[in-house]
Design a protein around this motif. Sequence first.
Motif, mmCIF file in Angstrom:
data_model
loop_
_atom_site.group_PDB
_atom_site.id
_atom_site.type_symbol
_atom_site.label_atom_id
_atom_site.label_comp_id
_atom_site.label_asym_id
_atom_site.label_seq_id
_atom_site.Cartn_x
_atom_site.Cartn_y
_atom_site.Cartn_z
ATOM 1 N N SER A 396 0.837 -1.038 -0.093
ATOM 2 C CA SER A 396 0.040 -0.002 -0.208
ATOM 3 C C SER A 396 0.956 1.316 -0.032
ATOM 4 O O SER A 396 0.697 2.283 -0.643
ATOM 5 C CB SER A 396 -1.130 0.057 1.199
ATOM 6 N N ALA A 397 1.800 1.290 1.001
ATOM 7 C CA ALA A 397 2.958 2.368 0.847
ATOM 8 C C ALA A 397 3.553 2.741 -0.474
ATOM 9 O O ALA A 397 3.918 3.739 -0.755
ATOM 10 C CB ALA A 397 3.941 2.109 2.091
ATOM 11 N N ILE A 398 4.082 1.742 -0.982
ATOM 12 C CA ILE A 398 4.561 1.686 -2.441
ATOM 13 C C ILE A 398 3.427 2.341 -3.398
ATOM 14 O O ILE A 398 3.798 3.274 -4.241
ATOM 15 C CB ILE A 398 5.030 0.341 -3.122
ATOM 16 N N ALA A 399 2.263 1.724 -3.484
ATOM 17 C CA ALA A 399 1.232 2.184 -4.480
ATOM 18 C C ALA A 399 0.936 3.606 -4.086
ATOM 19 O O ALA A 399 0.689 4.474 -5.161
ATOM 20 C CB ALA A 399 -0.121 1.266 -4.266
ATOM 21 N N GLU A 400 0.625 3.975 -3.104
ATOM 22 C CA GLU A 400 0.694 5.324 -2.702
ATOM 23 C C GLU A 400 1.724 6.195 -3.126
ATOM 24 O O GLU A 400 1.544 7.462 -3.756
ATOM 25 C CB GLU A 400 0.308 5.604 -0.933
ATOM 26 N N SER A 401 2.958 6.063 -2.767
ATOM 27 C CA SER A 401 4.056 6.867 -3.028
ATOM 28 C C SER A 401 4.373 6.927 -4.677
ATOM 29 O O SER A 401 4.982 7.625 -5.170
ATOM 30 C CB SER A 401 5.183 6.476 -2.477
ATOM 31 N N LEU A 402 3.907 6.086 -5.478
ATOM 32 C CA LEU A 402 3.867 6.000 -6.827
ATOM 33 C C LEU A 402 3.221 7.268 -7.612
ATOM 34 O O LEU A 402 3.733 7.814 -8.491
ATOM 35 C CB LEU A 402 3.343 4.656 -7.328
ATOM 36 N N ASP A 403 2.085 7.675 -6.740
ATOM 37 C CA ASP A 403 1.338 8.871 -7.335
ATOM 38 C C ASP A 403 2.414 10.208 -7.140
ATOM 39 O O ASP A 403 1.863 11.152 -7.737
ATOM 40 C CB ASP A 403 0.079 8.929 -6.660
ATOM 41 N N THR A 404 3.312 10.081 -6.317
ATOM 42 C CA THR A 404 4.017 11.194 -5.755
ATOM 43 C C THR A 404 5.280 11.432 -6.503
ATOM 44 O O THR A 404 5.976 12.646 -6.632
ATOM 45 C CB THR A 404 4.346 11.091 -4.510
ATOM 46 N N VAL A 405 5.755 10.495 -7.328
ATOM 47 C CA VAL A 405 6.830 10.772 -8.097
ATOM 48 C C VAL A 405 6.846 11.023 -9.499
ATOM 49 O O VAL A 405 5.651 11.106 -9.965
ATOM 50 C CB VAL A 405 7.633 9.296 -8.194
#
Length: 409
Positions: A396-405
């Motif tokens: 979940s943390a990876i999926a969320e952070s993908l939106d921020t890069v």
Amino acid sequence: MYNVRKLTDDIFWCGSNDHRTHLFENIHPIPLGVSYNAYLLIDEKTVLFDTVDWSACRQMIENLEYLLQGRPLDYLVVNHLEPDHAASMQVVLDKWPSVKVISTKKGLLFANQFGFAMDKIECITVKEGDKYSFGKHEVTFVEAPMVHWPEAMVTLDLTSGVLFSADAFGAFIANDGKLFADEVNFERDYLDEARRYLTNIVGKYGTSVQALLGKAAKVIDSIKIIAPLHGLCWRKDLMWFIDKYNHWSKYVPEEKGVLIVYASMYGNTESAAQALATKLCEKGVTNVKVCDVSNTHVSYLISDTFKYSHLVLSSVTYNLNIYPLMHDFLDEMRMLNVQNRTVAFMENGTWAIKSGELMRKFVEENLKKMTILDEQVTITSSAGADKEADIEKLASAIAESLDTVSTEV
Ligand code: FEO
């Protein structure tokens, strides 16, 4: 048998393809082979741009004899002195002793260091912006230090628009009859080998590549063909490939996606890495690649690290340390200046689990501009159902952070 191709009406590819060498620089596997590109201009003067690796010398000489048709070789322009291009210089000097050698001051110094008999040859030292005419064709020289060695330069033929780009824009591929990138499906078949070449050979020198791209941008309208020393030439879609170079040299990810690299002794760390990949895909993050550090050459791992935005390192603890091959990968990232990625860790051990803490410390201390996710998975020997929640949380943390890069350069 001679083997040449026409680049323009009076410039010819006269290099060679190599499928015999298995390790480029005696390090990097080259399953698709490699080409050593040399080019001959036939004008009022005859001009050879670079030579080839020693293993390919005979082919180049045969090509030159065919193209020259008894004319002497008047000039040898050495853009890059590394032996995969310059090793055959001495044969050229011996065969055409009146040839004049044009290179940078450092290029000529290195030629002496490598033992070429330069004292018997007329040498012409050139620097940034110098121009030289060979008849109809006038060229200008552009210094390109650290792309890939300090002596390197590129030569722009102002008449034809051919940029002899030295190591820049090369690839780990043999051309096998092809000459231009538009004769193949480059993105599908060769982009990975172009990235692996650039990132492993010049990855460390992103700033130097950027400096060269900046110089090229000022004369981009004059560049009609990019002619590198390895791989295919570019006469179409130049900006598409330049954009790739911008990503790699600015350390900006090409794609939002996740590279999971695992180090597993008995399959338990591997199983957890695969479980993470599955959870990511279930969340719609399907641009995921999983690699076993023990059977993937590090040059491929480096290339994919430059490609993807996210990296998950999953390592067993080994002798109270990071698994050696995972440590090698980390150290290669340090040497090649890898930066600007989002990283997460999974660790495993039967007792005294240390690998997560040590990998985190390595990244914090050695790699720049890395974002480290707090979520970390710790496995004790094997991941049972009790670890599912932790793996889910990390996904979940990876999926969320993908939106921020960002993948914008
Ligand atoms: Fe292909 Fe730096 O030599």
